[in-house]
Write a protein that holds these residues in place. Sequence first.
Motif, PDB file in Angstrom:
ATOM      1  N   ASN A 288       0.875  -1.237   0.017  1.00  0.00           N
ATOM      2  CA  ASN A 288       0.064   0.032  -0.042  1.00  0.00           C
ATOM      3  C   ASN A 288       0.820   1.034  -0.134  1.00  0.00           C
ATOM      4  N   VAL A 289       2.013   1.177   0.775  1.00  0.00           N
ATOM      5  CA  VAL A 289       2.957   2.306   0.837  1.00  0.00           C
ATOM      6  C   VAL A 289       3.549   2.746  -0.409  1.00  0.00           C
ATOM      7  N   VAL A 290       3.983   1.688  -1.114  1.00  0.00           N
ATOM      8  CA  VAL A 290       4.883   1.860  -2.193  1.00  0.00           C
ATOM      9  C   VAL A 290       3.904   2.237  -3.485  1.00  0.00           C
ATOM     10  N   LYS A 291       2.757   1.769  -3.366  1.00  0.00           N
ATOM     11  CA  LYS A 291       1.834   2.307  -4.442  1.00  0.00           C
ATOM     12  C   LYS A 291       1.261   3.703  -3.900  1.00  0.00           C
ATOM     13  N   ARG A 292       1.431   4.250  -2.976  1.00  0.00           N
ATOM     14  CA  ARG A 292       0.993   5.523  -2.604  1.00  0.00           C
ATOM     15  C   ARG A 292       2.158   6.590  -3.009  1.00  0.00           C
ATOM     16  N   THR A 293       3.289   6.165  -2.422  1.00  0.00           N
ATOM     17  CA  THR A 293       4.450   6.866  -2.955  1.00  0.00           C
ATOM     18  C   THR A 293       5.418   6.955  -4.160  1.00  0.00           C
ATOM     19  N   GLY A 294       5.214   5.847  -4.537  1.00  0.00           N
ATOM     20  CA  GLY A 294       6.082   5.504  -6.192  1.00  0.00           C
ATOM     21  C   GLY A 294       7.367   5.344  -5.666  1.00  0.00           C
ATOM     22  N   PHE A 295       8.261   5.476  -6.692  1.00  0.00           N
ATOM     23  CA  PHE A 295       9.633   5.386  -6.706  1.00  0.00           C
ATOM     24  C   PHE A 295      10.253   6.069  -7.603  1.00  0.00           C
ATOM     25  N   TYR A 296      11.711   6.384  -7.728  1.00  0.00           N
ATOM     26  CA  TYR A 296      12.212   7.058  -8.861  1.00  0.00           C
ATOM     27  C   TYR A 296      12.994   6.134  -9.917  1.00  0.00           C
ATOM     28  N   ILE A 297      12.824   6.372 -10.789  1.00  0.00           N
ATOM     29  CA  ILE A 297      13.615   5.753 -12.171  1.00  0.00           C
ATOM     30  C   ILE A 297      13.547   6.895 -13.148  1.00  0.00           C
ATOM     31  N   ASN A 298      14.861   6.913 -13.757  1.00  0.00           N
ATOM     32  CA  ASN A 298      15.238   7.840 -14.883  1.00  0.00           C
ATOM     33  C   ASN A 298      14.944   7.330 -16.067  1.00  0.00           C
ATOM     34  N   ARG A 299      14.026   6.614 -16.648  1.00  0.00           N
ATOM     35  CA  ARG A 299      13.665   6.130 -17.804  1.00  0.00           C
ATOM     36  C   ARG A 299      12.190   5.613 -17.767  1.00  0.00           C
ATOM     37  N   SER A 300      11.604   5.901 -19.039  1.00  0.00           N
ATOM     38  CA  SER A 300      10.206   5.696 -19.433  1.00  0.00           C
ATOM     39  C   SER A 300       9.959   4.357 -19.254  1.00  0.00           C
ATOM     40  N   ASP A 301       8.759   3.796 -19.202  1.00  0.00           N
ATOM     41  CA  ASP A 301       8.272   2.587 -19.009  1.00  0.00           C
ATOM     42  C   ASP A 301       8.598   1.656 -20.179  1.00  0.00           C
ATOM     43  N   PHE A 302       8.848   0.413 -20.126  1.00  0.00           N
ATOM     44  CA  PHE A 302       9.408  -0.468 -21.175  1.00  0.00           C
ATOM     45  C   PHE A 302       8.022  -0.726 -22.130  1.00  0.00           C
ATOM     46  N   TYR A 303       8.046  -1.155 -23.328  1.00  0.00           N
ATOM     47  CA  TYR A 303       7.046  -1.210 -24.121  1.00  0.00           C
ATOM     48  C   TYR A 303       6.377  -2.665 -23.860  1.00  0.00           C
ATOM     49  N   CYS A 304       7.234  -3.546 -23.245  1.00  0.00           N
ATOM     50  CA  CYS A 304       6.487  -4.986 -22.772  1.00  0.00           C
ATOM     51  C   CYS A 304       5.773  -4.523 -21.425  1.00  0.00           C
ATOM     52  N   HIS A 305       5.827  -3.466 -20.945  1.00  0.00           N
ATOM     53  CA  HIS A 305       4.808  -3.214 -19.680  1.00  0.00           C
ATOM     54  C   HIS A 305       3.360  -2.798 -20.348  1.00  0.00           C
ATOM     55  N   THR A 306       3.368  -2.501 -21.555  1.00  0.00           N
ATOM     56  CA  THR A 306       2.202  -2.233 -22.214  1.00  0.00           C
ATOM     57  C   THR A 306       1.549  -3.519 -22.958  1.00  0.00           C
ATOM     58  N   LEU A 307       2.461  -4.411 -23.427  1.00  0.00           N
ATOM     59  CA  LEU A 307       2.133  -5.673 -23.991  1.00  0.00           C
ATOM     60  C   LEU A 307       1.476  -6.397 -23.139  1.00  0.00           C
ATOM     61  N   ARG A 308       2.293  -6.723 -22.054  1.00  0.00           N
ATOM     62  CA  ARG A 308       1.777  -7.477 -20.781  1.00  0.00           C
ATOM     63  C   ARG A 308       1.948  -6.869 -19.672  1.00  0.00           C
ATOM     64  N   PRO A 309       0.638  -5.915 -19.468  1.00  0.00           N
ATOM     65  CA  PRO A 309       0.677  -5.200 -18.250  1.00  0.00           C
ATOM     66  C   PRO A 309       0.387  -6.062 -16.828  1.00  0.00           C
ATOM     67  N   ASP A 310       0.816  -5.480 -15.846  1.00  0.00           N
ATOM     68  CA  ASP A 310       0.688  -6.300 -14.580  1.00  0.00           C
ATOM     69  C   ASP A 310      -0.521  -5.430 -13.633  1.00  0.00           C
ATOM     70  N   GLU A 311      -1.327  -6.188 -13.023  1.00  0.00           N
ATOM     71  CA  GLU A 311      -2.519  -5.421 -12.536  1.00  0.00           C
ATOM     72  C   GLU A 311      -1.965  -4.584 -11.450  1.00  0.00           C
ATOM     73  N   ARG A 312      -0.943  -4.975 -10.747  1.00  0.00           N
ATOM     74  CA  ARG A 312      -0.443  -4.004  -9.724  1.00  0.00           C
ATOM     75  C   ARG A 312       0.347  -2.899 -10.345  1.00  0.00           C
ATOM     76  N   TRP A 313       0.846  -2.798 -11.411  1.00  0.00           N
ATOM     77  CA  TRP A 313       1.640  -2.024 -12.113  1.00  0.00           C
ATOM     78  C   TRP A 313       1.078  -0.445 -12.238  1.00  0.00           C
ATOM     79  N   GLY A 314      -0.298  -0.488 -12.547  1.00  0.00           N
ATOM     80  CA  GLY A 314      -1.252   0.607 -12.825  1.00  0.00           C
ATOM     81  C   GLY A 314      -1.446   1.517 -11.951  1.00  0.00           C
ATOM     82  N   ASP A 315      -1.306   0.720 -10.410  1.00  0.00           N
ATOM     83  CA  ASP A 315      -1.690   1.575  -9.237  1.00  0.00           C
ATOM     84  C   ASP A 315      -0.558   2.288  -8.744  1.00  0.00           C
TER      85      ASP A 315
END
Length: 917
Positions: A449-476
Motif C-alpha cells: 500500500n505504501v509503495v503504491k502511494r509514494t511511488g519510486f524514482y526511475i530515470n527512464r520511461s516504461d518499457f513497451y513490454c509493460h504495455t504488451l503484458r501489463p501487470d495489474e499492480r503496475w497501473g496502481d
Amino acid sequence: MPQSSALISGVQSLVVYETRARYFIVGSNQAQTKHRVLKIDRTEPKDLVIIDDKHVYSQQEVRELLGRLDLGNRTKIGQKGSSGLSRAVSAYGIVGFVRFLEGYYIVLITKRRKMADIGGHSIYKVEDTSMIYIPIDSVRVTHPDEARYVRIFQNVDLSSNFYFSYSYDLSHSLQYNLTMLLRPWELSSTVEPSVDEEHSSQSRQDSFDIFEDEGLPMQGHFPSPLVNGLKSEPYLKYVWNGKLLERVKDIVHHDWLMYIIHGFCGQSKLVIYGRPVHVTLIARRSSRFAGTRFLKRGANCEGDVANEVETEQIIHDASVMSFTAGSYSSYVQVRGSVPLYWSQDISTMMPKPPIRLDQADPYAYVAALHFDQMLQRFGSPIIILNLVKKREKRKHEKILSEELYPAVINLNQFLPPEHCIDYIAWDMARYTKSKLCNVLDRLSMIAENVVKRTGFYINRSDFYCHTLRPDERWGDVGGHITPTGRLQTGVLRTNCVDCLDRTNTAQFMVGKCALAYQLYALGMIDKPKLQFDTDCVRLFEELYEDHGDTLSLQYGGSQLVHRVKTYRKIAPWTQHSKDIMQTLSRYYSNAFSDADRQDAINLFLQVYQPSEQRPHLWELPTDFYLHHKSSMALAQERRSYTYWWSEGVLAFLPVAYDEVACKDNMRKVKVKRVNRYDEAIDIYTEFFKPYELTSFDDTFCIAMTNSAREFMPKTVGVDPSPFTVRKPEETGKSVLGNKSSKEEAVVQRKTAASAPPPPSEEAISSTSEDDSEEDREDDGSVSQRSTPIKLLTESGDSTRTHEVETHTLALQIVTPMKGWSGSIPLEQNLVSGQFAHLGKSQHKVERNEAVHLADFICLDPVSLFQEDSVYATAPPKVDPDSREVFEGHVMTGQGQVRSLCREDVLMYREYIKNRYM
C-alpha cells in the motif's frame, strides 16, 4: 555528451609541508595534473590565518614553488644539510578545523576504503584520520584542560561509518542529484565564468607565484562545446563536519571543502543471467539533535528528532555506467523518534525507564516544524507507520501514541485533503507473540500500500513490454510521472520507541516490496513480486541486517536484538543466547558509556564550543539547553498554528519543494561552464584511471558481494536465476573447496550431478531457514575469486575445469614445435610431466583433435635463411559470430540491450557451471 554534469573535486590527495612558521598544503586531482596550494600561518596562537590564491598550478610549477620554499627557509643560504621544507603527512581530504582552549587543529583523512560505486562516482569510507596542532611551540599558550577536550573530541571514532565522495553529493538523494542535471541552467544567473576566479593582491604574497590563467581549450579558432558543471550545496542536516568547515568555507576554493556523512553504506552485485545489477544501501544519520539512546529522545524546539536516519536503496544496471545512458532507480524511507517533547529518566538504572512528557504542546507546534521539513524534502503524502504497543498492563509506550495521533489530526485539518498526513498504527510486538498471526504477511500488505502511494524514482520511461503484458499492480503505482521517468513523491516515516529492531524489520519489508517494483521497472523480472529464500532477497536481507546492526550500534550501543529471521520464526536456537548478550550489551552501554559518547558528539558537532567564560563540558548537569535554543531566549517571531508549513511548499505538492526548479533552489547550485573534455567532469577518466596500471582482480567490482558467488548453490544443474526459491540448505556458502583430499571433492561432484532439480516455488513454504549469515566468512568464497595460479598452489581441489583446459591447451600448443633443441634438467622435466598428467587425468580433460598454431595465426617466412627466420604475423580472421558478439557489446554501451535468446541462457548456465561449481 550531456548539457550538464556534476563537477569532480580538484583536490583528492593532499601533502602537508612544514616550515618553521608555515604549513603549506598541496592538493592534487586524481591524475596529478592540477594542483592547488593553501598556506596556513603558524605564528598565531589562537587565530586561524589561511591564504588561498585560488590558482591552479601545473606539476612543474608546484615543483618550482616547493623548491624555492625549501631554499628560502634554510637556516643558512646555500646550506644543503638541513631542509627548510619538510613533508609532514599525506592525506585524502580535510575534515575541518577545530579549536578548544588553545590554538586550532586541522583534522585530515589519512586512509580511505572504497565502499560503493554509483554511475562511476566512487564512495569512500574514512578508515583513519590525523589531528595536527597548527601553532608552533614558541607561541603556544598552554591550558590545563586542553588535553581533556582533545580526548573527548577523539572519542568520536571517525574511522567508524563516516563516508564521503569527491564527485557525488551524499547528503542528497539520487533523485535530487539526477533531476538537478535536467534543469535549464542556461537561464540561471549563478553561472560562473569559464576561467578561474580573479586573484586578490593579498594572495600574490609570501612565496606564492601567480601564473596567468588559461582560458578554455580551443579547437582551431573556435571553442569546443561547453558543458555546465554543477556543484550543489549540501543538505546540512545530514552533514557531520559542516561546523568544522564553517570557519574556512568562504575563504578557500570549494574544491578544498569535502563534506562527510555518518550512517551506513553497502553495495552488492545481483547477477541476472550475466547482467550485473548493483544494489546499494545508503543511510544518512541526522547531525541535528544527535546523540545516544536514552539521552536523546523525541524532538527539540526546531523540529529535529532523535535517531533520524534517511535510508535510500539504489538499483542500477551496472552494464551501462553513465547517468544519462544508464538505468537508475531509487527508493527513500525515513526512521526517527516520535516528534514530541518526551524523555526517559535513566537515573533509576532500570532496563526500561518510564516515559514522561516534558512539555505540553496542545497545538502540535514541534510536530508541525518536523513535518514541514519532510514536506519540503519529500513532498506528499507523508505516511507515518507507528509500531509502538497499544495494549500494556502498565501504560508505557502507549503514552506516545495517545499524544501523536491527536497531533496528526490537528495538523491535517489545515492541509488540503489530497496532501494530508497518513497515520498507520500497528502493534507489531503483540502480533509477534501471537501464534496465529504472521507478522511479515501483515507488513507486506502495508508495504504494498505504501509503495503504491509514494511511488519510486526511475530515470527512464516504461518499457513497451509493460504495455504488451501489463501487470495489474503496475497501473496502481503512484508518484509523479515525467517524460524521462518517475519521481517518488512523499515518504514513509517508521518509528517504534527506539527505532531499532522493529523499525529495521518493517523497513526491510517495505524495501523488499520497492525492490520488486524497481526490478520490474528496469525490465529484470516479469512481475513486481519477490519471494523469500531467493538469492536476490537473501542478498538484500544481508544488506539490511548490516544496515540495522550499524545504526543500532551508533544509537543503542549494541547490534540488533530481533532480526528478520526472528519475526519469520526460523531463527536457530543459538540465536536466543545471542539476543540475550546483545540486550546486556545494550544495557551496559546505556548505563555506563552513553554519557561520554554524548559529550563527544556534542563537541564534534560544535553544539558545545569551549570557552574560558563558560563552564566546562563535563561540568554541565544536562545538555538540554544546548539542543533547545528557545530555552535560553524567547523567539522573536512565532509561526502560525494554522498555516504551519513554509511559504511555497503547498504550491508544488505532491512534488517536493527542494526539487523544483525555482529561483531559491537554483541559487543553491554553483554552475561553471567548462570544456566537454575537461577533467573536472570526465567521469570516465575518474573511474577507469587509464594513467594507472590496475589489476583486474583488485578492482572493487570483483571484491564486492556477488549473488552468483555468495548465495547461489554450488551444485550441478541448478537454476542460475537469482529469483528461484531455494531450499534452506541450498546456499552459496556450501563451497566444495577446503576439503582434505581430492577424492572427497570428486565424490561430491558426482553426488551433486545426480541431485534432483530444484523444487518449484509452491513446494517451498515462506518459512524456510536461511543459514547464509552464519557462514558468510567462509574461506571457500575467497578461492572463487582467485586467479588460476593461486588456485593450483593454494586449493587445488577447487580448481575450475575451464582454467585447467587453458593450461592443457598451452602444453599441447608447445608440443608440435619439433625444431626446438634446448635441454631441460631432469627434475624440471619430471615436474612438467606431473603437471601435464594432473591436467589430463585428474580433471578428465579429453581433447582428441590436435591443436595447430597455424590455425590461429598465419605465419609467412620473409627470410631465405631457414635456421634464423623472421616471421610476419597477419591479423587473425574474425568470424561473423565474434563480430556479432562485439556489436552486441557496443550496443549495450549505448544503452540498447537486446533480449536474451535460448543460446544465451545455455551459454550463461555453462559459464556458471565452469566458473563457480
